[in-house]
Design a protein around this motif. Sequence first.
Motif, short mmCIF file in Angstrom:
data_model
loop_
_atom_site.label_atom_id
_atom_site.label_comp_id
_atom_site.label_asym_id
_atom_site.label_seq_id
_atom_site.Cartn_x
_atom_site.Cartn_y
_atom_site.Cartn_z
N TYR A 123 48.78 45.00 46.03
CA TYR A 123 48.59 43.86 45.62
C TYR A 123 49.83 42.70 45.97
CZ TYR A 123 45.13 45.59 42.45
OH TYR A 123 43.99 46.39 41.94
N ARG A 140 44.79 41.06 45.63
CA ARG A 140 44.41 42.24 46.21
C ARG A 140 44.45 42.13 47.61
NH1 ARG A 140 40.38 45.50 48.06
NH2 ARG A 140 40.51 47.69 47.51
N TYR A 163 47.49 38.64 40.42
CA TYR A 163 48.15 39.37 41.63
C TYR A 163 46.91 39.24 42.69
CZ TYR A 163 52.32 41.38 39.83
OH TYR A 163 53.72 41.63 39.38
#
Length: 409
Positions: free
Chosen positions: A365, A375, A373
């Motif tokens: 992340y 990915r 966050y």
Amino acid sequence: MAGVLRDITEHKLNVYPSLTPVRQKKRHMALNRNDWLCAEVDNLVRANILREVLYQTWVANPVLVKKADGNWWMCVDFKDINKACPKDNYLLPEINWKEAESAFQDMKKVLAELPTLTMPIASETLTMYLAASKEAVSSVLIVDRGKTQMPVYFVSKMLTESEVNYSSFKKLVYALVHTAQRLRRYFQAHPVVVLTDQPIKQVLYKPEISGRMAKWAVELGEHEINFSSRSTVKGQILADYLAELPADIEASSEYQDIPALILAPWELYTDGACSTSGVGAGADALSKLDALAFDRLGKRVLIEELQAKSIVMMPLVASVEESSSTWMTLIVAFLRDGTSPADSVDAKKVRTKAPMYALEGDVLYQKSYLGPYLRCIGPNEAEEVIREVHEGACAFIRGTCLLCQKLCC
């Protein structure tokens, strides 16, 4: 005095111009005193401290004073010239020339035994030791030459009022950051190994850090810094760095006389009520839920009991296979095992980028300060996501901004 040019410094008596010079009459001394006095004057003449003049203006007699050890001490009767000069509030101390010579020789011996700073060789690995006290941080940069550790640079800094409140561990990290800022030319040209018994590397690169520690991790990421455990200590230069993390009870010695009853831990009882206007029982209607007395709740508090999860995870239909090596491979290896590429340029890039990412299991992340966050995906999965946005259920969405938001969510 010999060796000191007059354009650098010169001693001058500030005599009142209205007064006439005073020539004291010669005082006769005993033969043994006269011989000792002549020998002492000859020593001062050979040392270029005194010199002979033909036409005197002010003349003062020498005076011998017997010291406690039986030797003589030569002084000069400056009573008349002292009366002719204004009073000085910053008087010079009296100096015995024999004692001054002994002190000078001791000072030269101490200066000769001080460690000499060494110039490192190009691309040579440097070793760093860190130290932190209550009000200051310091570090020393050294190189190993055979079996000897030679100092390269010393850095120290007094902590400000806010920095004093740092924990002992954070002070060590701050010492490393401050040294990297001060000695940037050394950190950019040499790999640095930090010897410490604290888990600095594990804390700097863990995903949960934020704020100041995250900023320091990004700042240190551009340098080739490796961490190693401090198993052995070599050299006298490290004598001041042994007490790396002193016990807090030793630093707080002023509280040792307080009775144990006062230092006992406090117990706080609360019902969980809290609001912007204060705390206390009944400050929030939700605090009444613990009592399970629903009849006391106000009409503005609604309760809903959920029998199942409100979010249902959709089953994964198919996963996209990635190649063995992607742009994420080096970053994942560095965050997981601390492995860096063999090439120094690639290693520096990985160290610079790694603090901006977090590894959760096998998923990478990208950190975000103002949002969740993000990915990270590989090229094959990115192509599948773009195809889904353009041709799948989201094909009816138009506009560059909306498309970027879809891809980033």
